[in-house]
Motif scaffolding. Structure first.
Motif, PDB file in Angstrom:
ATOM      1  N   MET A   1       0.849  -1.190   0.000  1.00 53.37           N
ATOM      2  CA  MET A   1       0.000   0.000   0.000  1.00 53.37           C
ATOM      3  C   MET A   1       0.886   1.242   0.000  1.00 53.37           C
ATOM      4  N   ALA A   2       0.456   2.287  -0.692  1.00 54.59           N
ATOM      5  CA  ALA A   2       1.197   3.539  -0.744  1.00 54.59           C
ATOM      6  C   ALA A   2       1.124   4.257   0.597  1.00 54.59           C
ATOM      7  N   LEU A   3       2.015   5.207   0.781  1.00 53.83           N
ATOM      8  CA  LEU A   3       2.013   6.027   1.982  1.00 53.83           C
ATOM      9  C   LEU A   3       0.665   6.732   2.112  1.00 53.83           C
ATOM     10  N   ASP A   4       0.120   6.730   3.318  1.00 56.99           N
ATOM     11  CA  ASP A   4      -1.156   7.382   3.566  1.00 56.99           C
ATOM     12  C   ASP A   4      -1.064   8.868   3.208  1.00 56.99           C
ATOM     13  N   PRO A   5      -2.079   9.431   2.522  1.00 54.60           N
ATOM     14  CA  PRO A   5      -2.004  10.839   2.116  1.00 54.60           C
ATOM     15  C   PRO A   5      -1.796  11.795   3.289  1.00 54.60           C
ATOM     16  N   GLN A   6      -2.393  11.512   4.430  1.00 51.36           N
ATOM     17  CA  GLN A   6      -2.190  12.375   5.584  1.00 51.36           C
ATOM     18  C   GLN A   6      -0.743  12.291   6.083  1.00 51.36           C
ATOM     19  N   ALA A   7      -0.175  11.078   6.091  1.00 50.97           N
ATOM     20  CA  ALA A   7       1.228  10.920   6.473  1.00 50.97           C
ATOM     21  C   ALA A   7       2.134  11.611   5.469  1.00 50.97           C
ATOM     22  N   GLU A   8       1.785  11.513   4.196  1.00 50.42           N
ATOM     23  CA  GLU A   8       2.572  12.165   3.146  1.00 50.42           C
ATOM     24  C   GLU A   8       2.570  13.674   3.336  1.00 50.42           C
ATOM     25  N   ALA A   9       1.420  14.220   3.709  1.00 48.09           N
ATOM     26  CA  ALA A   9       1.327  15.670   3.933  1.00 48.09           C
ATOM     27  C   ALA A   9       2.148  16.088   5.155  1.00 48.09           C
ATOM     28  N   LEU A  10       2.148  15.252   6.188  1.00 45.12           N
ATOM     29  CA  LEU A  10       2.927  15.563   7.377  1.00 45.12           C
ATOM     30  C   LEU A  10       4.419  15.528   7.062  1.00 45.12           C
ATOM     31  N   LEU A  11       4.842  14.542   6.301  1.00 42.86           N
ATOM     32  CA  LEU A  11       6.245  14.470   5.895  1.00 42.86           C
ATOM     33  C   LEU A  11       6.629  15.675   5.031  1.00 42.86           C
ATOM     34  N   ALA A  12       5.710  16.107   4.177  1.00 46.73           N
ATOM     35  CA  ALA A  12       5.984  17.265   3.331  1.00 46.73           C
ATOM     36  C   ALA A  12       6.203  18.521   4.166  1.00 46.73           C
ATOM     37  N   ALA A  13       5.501  18.602   5.297  1.00 52.58           N
ATOM     38  CA  ALA A  13       5.665  19.755   6.177  1.00 52.58           C
ATOM     39  C   ALA A  13       7.058  19.795   6.797  1.00 52.58           C
ATOM     40  N   PHE A  14       7.654  18.614   6.978  1.00 51.74           N
ATOM     41  CA  PHE A  14       9.009  18.541   7.526  1.00 51.74           C
ATOM     42  C   PHE A  14      10.081  18.683   6.443  1.00 51.74           C
ATOM     43  N   ALA A  15       9.681  18.597   5.200  1.00 51.46           N
ATOM     44  CA  ALA A  15      10.652  18.509   4.108  1.00 51.46           C
ATOM     45  C   ALA A  15      11.514  19.764   3.978  1.00 51.46           C
ATOM     46  N   GLY A  16      11.010  20.906   4.433  1.00 46.70           N
ATOM     47  CA  GLY A  16      11.763  22.135   4.300  1.00 46.70           C
ATOM     48  C   GLY A  16      12.840  22.334   5.348  1.00 46.70           C
ATOM     49  N   THR A  17      12.881  21.459   6.354  1.00 50.77           N
ATOM     50  CA  THR A  17      13.890  21.609   7.397  1.00 50.77           C
ATOM     51  C   THR A  17      15.253  21.157   6.875  1.00 50.77           C
ATOM     52  N   PRO A  18      16.328  21.773   7.359  1.00 58.26           N
ATOM     53  CA  PRO A  18      17.661  21.401   6.873  1.00 58.26           C
ATOM     54  C   PRO A  18      17.987  19.941   7.185  1.00 58.26           C
ATOM     55  N   ALA A  19      18.741  19.306   6.298  1.00 62.47           N
ATOM     56  CA  ALA A  19      19.188  17.938   6.525  1.00 62.47           C
ATOM     57  C   ALA A  19      20.117  17.895   7.745  1.00 62.47           C
TER      58      ALA A  19
END
Length: 313
Positions: free
Chosen positions: A1-19
């Motif tokens: 199963m693909a990543l849950d859309p809500q989980a995907e959105a939460l991960l996207a919110a973290f995506a802008g933080t520096p590595a």
């Protein structure tokens, strides 16, 4: 199963933080990053919250007791927070503890064990065992019902819950159930999910390696059952278990391997792999529908074991 859309959105919110550069990261810096996060729903309303101090062999431990609404005394649950043995606190996991307490009708005693690298292995494991012994002996003073108690935790806290269930087996502490959310269970080995889910899903394999480097002095320590409950030779006679793993989690395979080994040893075990979710998802109340569902499943397991005798002494 693909990543849950809500989980995907939460991960996207973290995506802008520096590595994170784990070759330079310090524990205080990581803790500051965690403290700056948050924003999840506060969890269910409980009747009362009380901060306590627990005596332990390594020094007094801060703790917080969450009392559910309702009449009478209820059986007790001791909870250990996650954070890679390095970070997090009573506050970061308050929403999870409140919700478990209210939904399972169990007072939840959340324990702030010592953190690495200031306190390395086996400090956290010893603190956890001391806390559970103390809680069982003082249940009445906590206005809980004396008798069997449950242990619970997420991630590194799930490790400590599993460790206490093993270490206190056969003692005068009767553990009715162990509720483990995506637990760390094998610090000595990397299972295939470290590769397949090791990057891009919040918890990374690199982060897990950094956590272990903070917690352990010697590599040989990592195979000790106090560190790796999965590697214990004998799992017979343990308390019944509910293990919730996440499909997109580097720790997925070790959690599922432990569930299988418990069942093979005759331990009443329920395992649920949560589809489409990542490590830590149960704390994301208010953001992920799956968090609400998983906490309810965990609370139901606690309630059944504690209130209906679904445990093995």
């Amino acid at each position: 199963m693909a990543l849950d859309p809500q989980a995907e959105a939460l991960l996207a919110a973290f995506a802008g933080t520096p590595a994170i550069d784990f070759t330079q990261l310090t524990a205080p810096a990581y803790r500051a990053m965690i403290a700056a996060g948050g924003g999840f729903a506060p969890g269910d309303q409980v009747a009362a919250e009380e901060d306590l101090s627990i005596p332990a062999s390594g020094g007094a431990l801060a703790a917080r007791l969450y009392r559910p609404s309702g009449e009478g005394s209820f059986p007790l649950t001791v909870f250990f927070h996650g954070g890679g043995f390095v970070a997090c606190s009573l506050d970061t996991h308050a929403n999870l503890c409140r919700s478990l307490a209210q939904r399972a009708q169990t007072p939840v005693l959340s324990v702030d064990y010592r953190l690495a690298p200031e306190a390395r292995f086996p400090a956290a494991a010893h603190d956890a065992c001391d806390a559970v012994r103390w809680a069982a002996a003082n249940a009445r003073d906590l206005r809980a019902r004396s008798g069997p108690i449950a242990v619970a935790g997420d991630s590194a806290g799930g490790n400590l819950a599993a460790v206490t269930a093993q270490q206190l087996r056969g003692s005068n502490v009767r553990i009715a159930h162990q509720l483990l959310f995506y637990p760390v269970l094998d610090c000595a080995n990397e299972h295939p999910s470290y590769e397949s889910c090791g990057d891009g899903y919040f918890l990374t394999s690199a982060m897990m390696r950094w956590f272990k480097d903070q917690y352990f002095d010697a590599r040989a320590e990592r195979a000790d059952p106090l560190a790796s409950p999965l590697l214990a030779a004998d799992l017979t006679g343990l308390a019944s278990a509910t293990i919730i793993s996440a499909a997109y989690d580097p720790l997925r395979d070790e959690a599922e391997h432990y569930a299988a080994r418990l069942a093979q040893a005759g331990v009443l075990t329920t395992h649920v792999r949560w589809p489409g979710q990542m490590h830590g998802f149960a704390s994301a109340l208010g953001f992920l529908d799956a968090a609400e569902h998983a906490v309810t499943v965990g609370a139901r397991a606690l309630r059944q074991a504690l209130h209906q005798g679904g445990h093995r002494d």
